[in-house]
Motif scaffolding. Sequence first.
Motif, PDB file in Angstrom:
ATOM      1  N   SER A   1       0.834  -1.205   0.000  1.00 14.77           N
ATOM      2  CA  SER A   1       0.000   0.000   0.000  1.00 14.77           C
ATOM      3  C   SER A   1       0.871   1.258   0.000  1.00 14.77           C
ATOM      4  CB  SER A   1      -0.931   0.002   1.218  1.00 14.77           C
ATOM      5  OG  SER A   1      -0.206   0.148   2.415  1.00 14.77           O
ATOM      6  N   LEU A   2       2.138   1.090   0.365  1.00 20.36           N
ATOM      7  CA  LEU A   2       3.075   2.221   0.331  1.00 20.36           C
ATOM      8  C   LEU A   2       4.014   2.137  -0.863  1.00 20.36           C
ATOM      9  CD1 LEU A   2       4.050   2.292   4.108  1.00 20.36           C
ATOM     10  CD2 LEU A   2       2.988   4.176   2.849  1.00 20.36           C
TER      11      LEU A   2
ATOM     12  N   GLY B   1      12.336   9.562 -14.399  1.00 15.83           N
ATOM     13  CA  GLY B   1      10.932   9.381 -14.771  1.00 15.83           C
ATOM     14  C   GLY B   1      10.429   7.983 -14.483  1.00 15.83           C
ATOM     15  N   LEU B   2      11.049   7.329 -13.485  1.00 14.76           N
ATOM     16  CA  LEU B   2      10.609   5.979 -13.111  1.00 14.76           C
ATOM     17  C   LEU B   2       9.874   6.041 -11.771  1.00 14.76           C
ATOM     18  CD1 LEU B   2      13.747   3.850 -14.047  1.00 14.76           C
ATOM     19  CD2 LEU B   2      11.595   4.038 -15.317  1.00 14.76           C
ATOM     20  N   LYS B   3       8.951   5.103 -11.586  1.00 17.37           N
ATOM     21  CA  LYS B   3       8.175   5.069 -10.353  1.00 17.37           C
ATOM     22  C   LYS B   3       9.057   4.547  -9.216  1.00 17.37           C
ATOM     23  CE  LYS B   3       3.851   4.691  -8.470  1.00 17.37           C
ATOM     24  NZ  LYS B   3       2.451   4.843  -8.650  1.00 17.37           N
ATOM     25  N   GLY B   4       9.085   5.277  -8.126  1.00 16.37           N
ATOM     26  CA  GLY B   4       9.975   4.925  -7.030  1.00 16.37           C
ATOM     27  C   GLY B   4       9.345   3.997  -6.006  1.00 16.37           C
ATOM     28  N   ALA B   5      10.194   3.148  -5.416  1.00 16.58           N
ATOM     29  CA  ALA B   5       9.780   2.281  -4.304  1.00 16.58           C
ATOM     30  C   ALA B   5      10.338   2.898  -3.027  1.00 16.58           C
ATOM     31  CB  ALA B   5      10.305   0.865  -4.497  1.00 16.58           C
ATOM     32  N   ASP B   6       9.447   3.424  -2.195  1.00 13.97           N
ATOM     33  CA  ASP B   6       9.884   4.177  -1.023  1.00 13.97           C
ATOM     34  C   ASP B   6      10.434   3.242   0.053  1.00 13.97           C
ATOM     35  OD1 ASP B   6       9.947   5.820   1.357  1.00 13.97           O
ATOM     36  OD2 ASP B   6       8.652   7.221   0.253  1.00 13.97           O
TER      37      ASP B   6
ATOM     38  N   ARG C   1      19.560   0.766  -3.053  1.00 10.52           N
ATOM     39  CA  ARG C   1      19.248   2.036  -2.376  1.00 10.52           C
ATOM     40  C   ARG C   1      20.417   3.006  -2.521  1.00 10.52           C
ATOM     41  NH1 ARG C   1      13.665   1.493  -1.418  1.00 10.52           N
ATOM     42  NH2 ARG C   1      13.250  -0.486  -0.364  1.00 10.52           N
ATOM     43  N   ARG C   2      20.807   3.638  -1.414  1.00  9.75           N
ATOM     44  CA  ARG C   2      21.839   4.676  -1.465  1.00  9.75           C
ATOM     45  C   ARG C   2      23.023   4.289  -0.594  1.00  9.75           C
ATOM     46  NH1 ARG C   2      18.122  10.124  -1.258  1.00  9.75           N
ATOM     47  NH2 ARG C   2      17.230   9.809  -3.330  1.00  9.75           N
TER      48      ARG C   2
ATOM     49  N   VAL D   1       9.706   0.715  -9.308  1.00 13.05           N
ATOM     50  CA  VAL D   1      10.650  -0.134 -10.033  1.00 13.05           C
ATOM     51  C   VAL D   1      12.091   0.103  -9.607  1.00 13.05           C
ATOM     52  CG1 VAL D   1       9.166  -0.457 -12.046  1.00 13.05           C
ATOM     53  CG2 VAL D   1      10.748   1.501 -11.970  1.00 13.05           C
ATOM     54  N   MET D   2      12.336   1.208  -8.918  1.00 14.02           N
ATOM     55  CA  MET D   2      13.673   1.468  -8.375  1.00 14.02           C
ATOM     56  C   MET D   2      13.499   2.300  -7.106  1.00 14.02           C
ATOM     57  SD  MET D   2      15.294   4.547 -10.715  1.00 14.02           S
ATOM     58  CE  MET D   2      16.600   4.856  -9.523  1.00 14.02           C
ATOM     59  N   ASN D   3      14.601   2.553  -6.415  1.00 13.27           N
ATOM     60  CA  ASN D   3      14.508   3.316  -5.173  1.00 13.27           C
ATOM     61  C   ASN D   3      13.864   4.673  -5.429  1.00 13.27           C
ATOM     62  OD1 ASN D   3      15.019   3.777  -2.406  1.00 13.27           O
ATOM     63  ND2 ASN D   3      16.821   5.005  -2.939  1.00 13.27           N
ATOM     64  N   ALA D   4      12.948   5.046  -4.556  1.00  9.81           N
ATOM     65  CA  ALA D   4      12.289   6.351  -4.703  1.00  9.81           C
ATOM     66  C   ALA D   4      13.270   7.465  -4.370  1.00  9.81           C
ATOM     67  CB  ALA D   4      11.078   6.419  -3.777  1.00  9.81           C
TER      68      ALA D   4
END
Lengths: 436, 301
Positions: free
Chosen positions: A181-182, A198-203, A279-280, A187-190
Amino acid sequence: MELLLKNANLIDASGERYGDIWIRDGKIAEVGKNLIRPGQSVNLAGKIVLPGLVDLHAHLREPGQEGKETIATGTAAAAQGGFTTICTMANTSPVIDTPLLVELVKLKAKAQGWVEVLPIGAITKGLEGKEIAELGLMHQAGAVGFSDDGNWVQNAHIAHNAMKYAAQWDLLLISHPEDSSLNADGVMNAGSLADRMGLKGADPVAEVVAVERDIILAESTGCRLHLTHLSTAGSVAAVRRAKARGVRVTADVTPHHLLLTEALCDSYNTMAKVNPPLRRQQDCHALLEGLLDGTIDAIATDHAPHKDEEKQTTFDAAPAGISGLEIAWPLLYAHLVETGRIPLATLVDKMTSGPRRVLGRELILAPGERADITVIDPMALAVVNPAEFVSMGHNTPVAGWKLAGLPVMTIVQGEIAMLNGKVGAGPAEQPVAQVG
Amino acid sequence: MVKDLLTLEALSAAELWELLKRGNYYRQRLDKGEKAGKELRGKTVANMFFEPSTRTRMSFELAAQYQGAHIINFTHQGSSLVKGESLLDTAWNIEAMAVDCMVIRHGTSGAVKQVADNVQAAVVNAGDGKHAHPTQGLLDILTIWRHKGRVEGLKVVIVGDVLHSRVARSNIQGLTKLGAQVVVTGPATMLPDAADWPVEVETDFDRAIDGADCVNVLRIQKERQEQGLFPSQKEYFKFWGVDENRLTRDILLLHPGPMNRGIEINGGAADGPNSAIFDQVTNGVAIRMAVLSLLNERGGH
C-alpha cells in the motif's frame, strides 16, 4: 568415500587453526595434525577450509519456470559458489504450499541436485495472503521455513494468525517486508534519481513499516521471524531495537544491497533492477554496520535468475532479480574483506554459522559432524564473466567486477560437488591431483 | 441458587452436586421408561431459541413434558423479532402470557442474562454466544461421573475451537470447581488467552492427552478455515482430530454434537467402545429435568 584434506587453515565458529581433516562416510572422521590415512589425500597448504556456505534465500524456479533455472543448474551454480546448502523459495509454479510439493522439491534435489536443498514452503495458499497453508504438514514433509517471498502477507490479521499458528511448533517464518500500500509498482529506489529518470519509485518506508509490523506481531506471538533482504537503514535500526528488547527476530542482507547503489540504475540498466531495489550509499553503510554489530545474522543471495531476453527490455517491463549464487562469496571477499571493510571471520560467520543459526542448526569442523566443507583459495583472482555462469541466469549488474578468494572445492556430505571450478569433477571421474 | 441458571460459574460445588445427583436420579427413571412425572404440572415453560438448535431444544421440550409442564416453542424465524421488536420486548410479551420459565438460546454473549435481569420468570441459559452453555456442561459432567465413578482428580482434555466455544467454558467452570484437571488443546489460533482460567493450555494433542481420563471433542465449524484459523481439514485432523488410535486406553470420549465426521472426529472413534456420545444425549434430557424441577422448587416459577 574417504578423503584427507591436509595442511589447511581451518576457520569456523570455534576460531582459526591449522591442520588436517579426514572425511569418511559423509562425515568428518578426524581433525588433527600430520594425519596419515588410507585413501585420497590432498594438500591444501595456503587454502582456507570452512564449514560449507549456506544460502537462506535462492530461487531455483523449478517447478514451472525451467526456462530460467532448474534444480540441477541452480544447485550446480551453488556448488560453484561454494555453497553446500541452499534454501529454495516457494514462489514457483505451482507454489510450494502443500506437503506433496515439498516432497517433490526434495526428491528432485536428491536425484539431480549438487548440493543440499532445504525447501521453504508458502505461508499462505498460493502466496495469496488469504488462507494459512498447511504449515504443520509441510514441516513434517521437510520444509525448514515458510515464506510468501515476492509477496508480503499484507493483511495484519492473517499475518498475526499465521505467526500464532507457526509458533505452536516453533516454525520459522521468513518475511519479505514490503507494504504494497506504500509501494505500488515502484521499479527502483524512490527519490531524486527515480524522479529525474521518470521511473516510479519504491519508497524505503514501505520496507520499514513492514519490518516494524512483523516485529510487533512476532513479539506478541513469540513466533520465530526472519526478515530477508533488508535494504534500508531504517530496517536495520528497527531490527537492532527489536533484538535489544529480546524479540526472536533474525535478518539477512544480500551481497548486492551491501555493495551496490541506485546509481547503477542510471542509463536504465535492467541488470540493476531488483526487489527490494538498490538504495543509497548511506543504506549500504547501515547494512554493513548491522552486519558487523550482529543486527544482521546472515548474508543471503536472493539468487533470482532470469532469461537474457527477459532483461533485454525497458526498465519498467524487466523482471526484478539478480543471479548471484556463484559469485556471492568471492565478490564479498574482494570488496569487503580484501578492502579491509570487514574481517574475514565476519564474512565466514555470516555465510556459514549465521544462516545455520537462523535455521536452528550448527556445524563446526569437528569429528562426527557432517562433511559439508568449502575450500577457499585466498590467492585466486578472477573477474565476473556472466557468459561463464553455471546458472542459466546471466543477469548481474557486476559483470567485469573483481572476484577474489575463489571457492576451489565444495564437499557435500563427503562427496566432492565442485573442484577447481568444475561442478561434478569428483574423484570418481579423476583423482584430486591439485586444488587451486 | 437464584431464580435462574445462567452459568456454572455462579454455582457452588454443593449446588453442582445437587443438580448432578438429581440428574442421575432422572436418568435412572428414564432408563425405567418413567416419563409421566408431575413435578411441573400446571407450569408453563417457553423455549425461546434465537439461534438454530435441534438437540438442545428437543431435549428441553421433552424434559418439561416428562414432568407434566406446558411447553411452547418460539423460534426466531417468522417471529416478531423479524419485525423489529427488541429482545426485551419479546421476553416481556412472552412473560405476560403467564409463562413460568424461559429457556433461552441467543447468539450474543450476555443476552440471556439481560433477559433474566428483567423478568420475574425463571430463566435457563440454553447457550449465549461464546459465553456459557451450563446444561451442556452439566450433562457432560454427569456423563463423566456416571462412567468414571468420580470427578475429582480426573484429567479432562477439551480439544478444538475452545476460543469460540460456550461448551468449553461451561465444562471448564464446572469440572474445575469439582476438582478435575482440565487441559485445553487445539490450534493456537483457536485457543483462548487463558491466563486467568484454571486450565492448562497445550497445542500438542499428544502431550495434552497423555494420562487423560476423558476427551471432550468440540465441533469445528468449516467457516473457521476461511477465517484463517486453520489451513485445511486434512491438517486439522492430522494434528487435532480424534481417531481410535488416540484412544488407546479407557479414555472416555465425549462430543457435544453435531459431529463433523472426518474433521474433528472419525467414525472409528465416534462409534467405538470409548464413545459415550449418545449416552450424553440421554443424560441431556435427565439433567434438564433436574434443572427445571429444582428451579421450580426454589420458587422461581
